[in-house]
Structure formats: C-alpha cells, structure tokens
Design a protein around this motif. Structure first.
Motif, PDB file in Angstrom:
ATOM      1  N   ARG A 295     -30.964   1.123   2.254  1.00 49.62           N
ATOM      2  CA  ARG A 295     -32.028   1.948   2.832  1.00 49.62           C
ATOM      3  C   ARG A 295     -31.640   3.421   2.807  1.00 49.62           C
ATOM      4  O   ARG A 295     -32.468   4.293   2.592  1.00 49.62           O
ATOM      5  CB  ARG A 295     -32.322   1.527   4.262  1.00 49.62           C
ATOM      6  CG  ARG A 295     -32.734   0.070   4.407  1.00 49.62           C
ATOM      7  CD  ARG A 295     -34.226  -0.124   4.114  1.00 49.62           C
ATOM      8  NE  ARG A 295     -34.544  -1.543   4.081  1.00 49.62           N
ATOM      9  CZ  ARG A 295     -35.197  -2.188   5.057  1.00 49.62           C
ATOM     10  NH1 ARG A 295     -35.612  -1.532   6.112  1.00 49.62           N
ATOM     11  NH2 ARG A 295     -35.451  -3.471   4.939  1.00 49.62           N
ATOM     12  N   ALA A 296     -30.354   3.673   3.052  1.00 48.02           N
ATOM     13  CA  ALA A 296     -29.891   5.043   3.044  1.00 48.02           C
ATOM     14  C   ALA A 296     -30.055   5.646   1.649  1.00 48.02           C
ATOM     15  O   ALA A 296     -30.503   6.785   1.491  1.00 48.02           O
ATOM     16  CB  ALA A 296     -28.431   5.106   3.492  1.00 48.02           C
ATOM     17  N   ALA A 297     -29.697   4.842   0.644  1.00 48.57           N
ATOM     18  CA  ALA A 297     -29.832   5.309  -0.739  1.00 48.57           C
ATOM     19  C   ALA A 297     -31.277   5.647  -1.062  1.00 48.57           C
ATOM     20  O   ALA A 297     -31.579   6.652  -1.699  1.00 48.57           O
ATOM     21  CB  ALA A 297     -29.300   4.228  -1.677  1.00 48.57           C
ATOM     22  N   LYS A 298     -32.146   4.764  -0.536  1.00 47.35           N
ATOM     23  CA  LYS A 298     -33.574   4.961  -0.773  1.00 47.35           C
ATOM     24  C   LYS A 298     -34.040   6.290  -0.177  1.00 47.35           C
ATOM     25  O   LYS A 298     -34.810   7.040  -0.799  1.00 47.35           O
ATOM     26  CB  LYS A 298     -34.339   3.815  -0.111  1.00 47.35           C
ATOM     27  CG  LYS A 298     -35.621   3.441  -0.797  1.00 47.35           C
ATOM     28  CD  LYS A 298     -36.043   2.064  -0.291  1.00 47.35           C
ATOM     29  CE  LYS A 298     -37.532   1.874  -0.357  1.00 47.35           C
ATOM     30  NZ  LYS A 298     -37.902   0.621   0.340  1.00 47.35           N
ATOM     31  N   LEU A 299     -33.532   6.578   1.009  1.00 48.67           N
ATOM     32  CA  LEU A 299     -33.879   7.838   1.676  1.00 48.67           C
ATOM     33  C   LEU A 299     -33.427   9.024   0.830  1.00 48.67           C
ATOM     34  O   LEU A 299     -34.185   9.969   0.589  1.00 48.67           O
ATOM     35  CB  LEU A 299     -33.183   7.919   3.040  1.00 48.67           C
ATOM     36  CG  LEU A 299     -33.953   7.489   4.276  1.00 48.67           C
ATOM     37  CD1 LEU A 299     -33.041   7.538   5.499  1.00 48.67           C
ATOM     38  CD2 LEU A 299     -35.178   8.368   4.497  1.00 48.67           C
ATOM     39  N   LEU A 300     -32.176   8.937   0.384  1.00 43.53           N
ATOM     40  CA  LEU A 300     -31.612  10.037  -0.388  1.00 43.53           C
ATOM     41  C   LEU A 300     -32.383  10.268  -1.704  1.00 43.53           C
ATOM     42  O   LEU A 300     -32.575  11.394  -2.120  1.00 43.53           O
ATOM     43  CB  LEU A 300     -30.136   9.762  -0.689  1.00 43.53           C
ATOM     44  CG  LEU A 300     -29.204   9.828   0.526  1.00 43.53           C
ATOM     45  CD1 LEU A 300     -27.827   9.280   0.177  1.00 43.53           C
ATOM     46  CD2 LEU A 300     -29.101  11.251   1.040  1.00 43.53           C
TER      47      LEU A 300
END
Lengths: 328, 266
Positions: A295-300
């Motif tokens: 999810r963090a990667a998606k945000l970035l």
C-alpha cells in the motif's frame, strides 16, 4: 534453571456474594432470603516471574489484578491452585517470607493518621527488625530520592495526597523487600509526582535487583517501566509476554503517516486504507498489517508524497481493543 | 518483643492526641461511680448489713469497680477490630511479621495502664472527699487471689470480645450486632453494677457457668473477703479454664475467618 521468584499455577479465587434487590423493600427481603452467586475474580491463571523482573499487570477495573496481588501477598486464601513466592506459600504468612516482600496500595494507608510519619517508620523498623544503621541509611536515601525529608515530623493527616503516598512508599520499603507488589502506585498523583514515582520504581528495581509487579491504569507507567506485561481480564490471562510484541499479536493493522505536497481529494485515498486523520496535507491511514509495504508503494507511485512512515499502532489503542474483546 | 514495646509507646502517644475524648471517658466513669456510691450509701442508712455485705465491704466494692472495670473492660480493640475487618484495614497487619492478636492486646494494655493511672488518681481524690470507711483484706491470700483473678479477667475479656468481633468475617455489614450484645452482657452480668451474689441462688449459680462473673465480680469479691479458702482456689481454677477455653475458640474462629476474609476496599 534457576527457580522463579514467583510461581503461580492454575490459580482460582472465587468470592461468594449476595445480591440485594434495589430499594428498601429489597433490603427487608434480604433479611429473610438471600440469593448468592459466585464471582470468579481469578479463574485459572498461571505464570512465572524471575528474579529482578519488572512486570506490568494490566487490565480493566475488576479484571482480577488486585485479587491476584492479594493472593500473592497471603491476604486471600486461594480457592484452588499452586502459589509460591520466594519458595513460600503466601497464605501461611511466615515472618521469614513477610520480611522479604511488600505490597503498596495506592488507595489505602498504613501510616498512623494522628502521628507524624516518622513514628510509623520506627514502628515498622521494630516490626521488621531492621537494624539501626540500616534503618537510618534507608530512610535517608529514600526520603532524599522522594524529596520528603522535611515533612517526616508533621502529623500525617496534615500532608497532601502526594506527600502521603511518598511517605507510604518509604514505610513499605524500610525492610528492603526483594519482592514488591505495587497496586496503582500513581493513582491520584499529579504529573510531576507521577514521574518521580516512576523514576523511583525504576531505580529501586535496578539498584536492589528487586522483583516487581506493577498494576496501573496509566499506560504511561507500564510503558516506561515494564518490558514484560501480563494482560488480564475477567479473571483470565489474555497475554503474557513482551510489551512490544503485544502490538504484533493483537493489532491487525499498521499505520501509514503520510504528508503530501499539495491538498489531495480524500476520496482517492479510499482504496489505500481506512483514513483515520485528515489535516489538509497530512494523513493517517490504517492498512492491513501484511499489505503495508504494498500500500505504501502504491501511495508513492500515485501521489505527490513528501514524507511517509509506516508505524505500529499505539499500545494504548491495542490494549483498549483487547479489552473490548476484539481485534484492532 | 521489641516490636510490641514500640506498639505500646506509639499507643500512648496516640492517647495523648485524643485529649477531649479521654477526659469525657473519665467523666463518664466518675458519674457511674457517683451513681452507685450514693445508691448504696442510701440503702445502708439504718442498716448494718445487707445481702451479707457490711457497709465497708460494699463501699470498697464500689471503689474497686472503678479500678477493675478500667483495667479489665476498657479496651480500644473493641472499637476498632470489627471495623478493620470490615473495611479491609486488617490487611495492613496481615502483610507484616506481626501478630494481630498480640498487637491489639498490647494496645489495650497501653490504654488500660493509661486509664489506670487516672483511675487511681480519681479514687484517691474521691476518697479524700467522702472519707468513707473502707475494707482492707485481712489475708495476704485475698490480695494475691485478687491479682491472679484480675489477670485472668483481662484475658477473658479480650478473648471474649475478639470472638464477638470476628463474626465480622462472615457479616462485614453488621460489625456491631453481636459485639453490642456481648458488651451489654459484660456490663450487666460482669458485676460492675452490683455484686452478683445478691441475686437469687439459682441465678447466681447459673451465672457461674458463664465467663461473665469472672470479669469484675469475682476479683472484687475475692478482695473483700467474700471468696476464701477452697472456694477461692476453685474460682481461680475456673477462671483460668475460661481463659484457655476462650483462647482456643478464638484462635479457631480467627483461622477459619482468615480463609473467608475478603480484604475488601483495598
């Protein structure tokens, strides 16, 4: 392996309580017939605590924390189970055992109300048979640490709650107990006094290698002092282990804190996770534990991120959830 | 031993902080003395002997009641133990290497001696005012018997009131009930108001099967020479049988009581 200082196995303590119906009519009725029922204050708990450990007992009101401490101190007769403290059976209340432990309760006092604390100290000195020179060193040390030197000759009834609690603590520690049970030692104290009390407990634990069990409603006390916690509710142990691991065990989510370059439409963040806080460009998002990196990667990838961290949820929240009987 | 000496010391310090209470308590004792004194003086007008007592004997009885009652039945433990069990303060003692039973006995003793000091002072003063003829025992045995029986009385009173207070373990909400009944029985049947042998023979005999007459009546009756010889030895033996029996019963109740003790409020 060394024997544990405290060993509890399958401990149960039930109380018989009678129920009164409300009002005067209920009172009259209870004169003739009473309904009794059992309260399972402690229902089959087991644990071991080694020398020098400082363990936190946490649980909501009526969880069975104080009852457990009272059984360990020999005040209550266990309904069933095996209890040993320093190799002694507490309920036998052998003087040899009593000289090695102390129970401090935040809500009750042992000091003589109408006399200065000093007199109660001397009485305790005699009761515990503490030698003169040891007594002087300890009173000097403890009252210095707690800053109550100049109030020891004042009638106890004239002291403030904080001063009295500190004097209580000194009275309970005069015989240098190896095992210490602290039940809500910071209750009713102001922030400064709370901090003092915590520092003191920490120092006492390290300096005297004392084994300590601490119960507190203030997670602050537990967080600062205890590596290991035992979570207890409705008389059973829910968790026994490292405080930091409790989060991993009970929290199903992690927290992503993120700052954006410019305002974002919150709607677009819905598929990342559950938005808990939203202050213009600063967001707090709960995501499933295992999914966190993805999810963090998606945000970035998809948003103008300035700063991003993945954190564990606060212990307070986790504990609250545990007590509410659910997962986080 | 040291610890109980310190308990004694602290108890005295505490007594001094309750000045007003203490003075009022002494006044109560004086009033009671005056009441019985004038009552008996009135009865003896125109009489030489009543119920087998001479006027000197009765007056001595009344004076001694003040002292013996002060020493035997005045006890702060009676006002405190029930409450300490009910509200959980008992825990304070149970945590420490100190015996609760010896602790309160020491505090009682401190209070008894404190009161005794004043009672002796009061008696001297009263005697100087009224100048009554008093009876002094002819036999050394009567005096020795008096001290032995007062000692027994102190223990009988203590164990009896402990038994009454320990009921609190089972009914923490009524600390007073039984204790109050026992207190009244001690007051009336103990012999503090009148010498018990003025009662009809069967009643007096029945009373002797209870521990009460050994508290105030017998010690004084021994002093004024109403109980002598073989009867004296029999009375002393009986009073010590009561001491040991009540001790045994008290300890049993204490041990069972501790198992149901809830240590509430802490």
């Amino acid at each position: 392996m060394e024997d544990p200082v405290i060993k509890v196995k399958d401990l149960k303590k039930y109380y018989r309580i009678h129920q009164k119906e409300p009002g005067l009519a209920g009172s009259v009725k209870s004169l003739f017939s009473r309904k009794y029922y059992n309260v399972e204050a402690v229902n089959d708990i087991s644990f071991e605590i080694g020398e020098g450990e400082l363990v936190g007992f946490i649980g909501p009101n009526g969880a069975g924390k104080t009852t457990t401490l009272k059984v360990l101190s020999g005040l209550l007769y266990p309904t069933s189970g095996y209890v040993r403290v320093l190799g002694f059976e507490p309920f036998k209340r052998q003087p040899k055992f009593q000289k090695q432990f102390s129970l401090v309760m935040g809500q009750k006092n042992q000091l003589w109300w109408d006399l200065p604390a000093w007199e109660s100290f001397i009485l305790n000195k005699e009761i515990y048979e503490v030698p003169d020179n040891q007594f002087e060193t300890i009173v000097h040390e403890l009252s210095e640490m707690l800053e109550i030197k100049d109030i020891l000759k004042v009638q106890v009834r004239k002291l403030s709650l904080g001063q009295r609690m500190k004097a209580e603590l000194v009275a309970a520690l005069l015989h240098s107990p190896k095992v210490l049970f602290l039940d809500e030692p910071t209750i009713g104290l102001d922030v400064v006094a709370q901090k003092k009390m915590r520092d003191f407990v920490k120092e006492y634990n390290q300096q005297y290698k004392a084994t300590i069990i601490l119960t507190s409603h203030y997670m602050g006390d537990v967080k600062e002092l205890c590596k290991r916690v035992i979570v207890i509710d409705k008389g059973i142990i829910l968790y026994d282990g490292l405080l930091e691991k409790i989060v991993e065990k009970f929290a199903a989510h992690k927290v992503i804190k993120v700052d954006f370059e410019k305002p974002i439409d919150p709607e677009k963040l819905k598929n990342i996770g559950e938005i808990k806080e939203n202050e213009e460009m600063h967001y707090l998002i709960h995501v499933p534990r295992k999914e966190a990196p993805k999810r963090a990667a998606k945000l970035l990838d998809n948003f103008p991120v300035v700063d991003l961290t993945i954190e564990e949820p606060p212990i307070e929240d986790v504990i609250r959830q545990v007590f509410n009987g659910g997962k986080v | 031993m040291h610890k109980y000496i310190k308990v004694f010391n602290v108890s005295w310090q505490n007594e001094f902080t309750y000045r007003l209470n203490f003075i009022l308590w002494r006044i109560r004792n004086l009033l009671r003395f005056l009441m019985t004194y004038f009552l008996w003086s009135g009865i003896f007008i125109g009489q030489r002997q009543i119920f087998g007592y001479s006027q000197e004997q009765i007056i001595t009885y009344v004076f001694l009641v003040l002292i013996v009652q002060t020493f035997v039945t005045s006890a702060p433990s009676q006002d405190n133990i029930g409450g300490e069990i009910a509200n959980g303060d008992l825990s304070n003692y149970l945590l420490k290497p100190v015996s609760y039973i010896k602790y309160w006995f020491t505090r009682d003793l401190a209070s008894k001696l404190f009161n005794l000091f004043f009672a002796v002072f009061e008696i001297t003063l009263l005697w100087l005012i009224f100048r009554p003829a008093v009876f002094f025992p002819a036999q050394v045995l009567s005096i020795a018997g008096f001290f032995l029986s007062v000692t027994a009385a102190v223990f009988i009173n203590y164990f009896l009131s402990l038994v009454a207070r320990f009921v609190t373990f089972w009914t923490p909400e009524n600390t007073w009930g039984i204790a109050f009944v026992v207190l009244v029985l001690i007051e009336i049947l103990g012999g503090g108001i009148f010498p018990l042998d003025v009662l009809p023979k069967p009643a007096f005999f029945a009373l002797q099967l209870t521990p009460f007459p050994y508290l105030v009546y017998f010690p004084i009756a021994i002093f004024v020479g109403k109980v002598t010889g073989l009867y004296l030895i029999q009375v002393l033996l009986q009073s010590y049988v009561w001491v040991f029996m009540l001790y045994w019963v008290m300890m049993k109740i204490w041990q069972v009581g501790l198992k149901v003790y809830g240590s509430e409020g802490r």
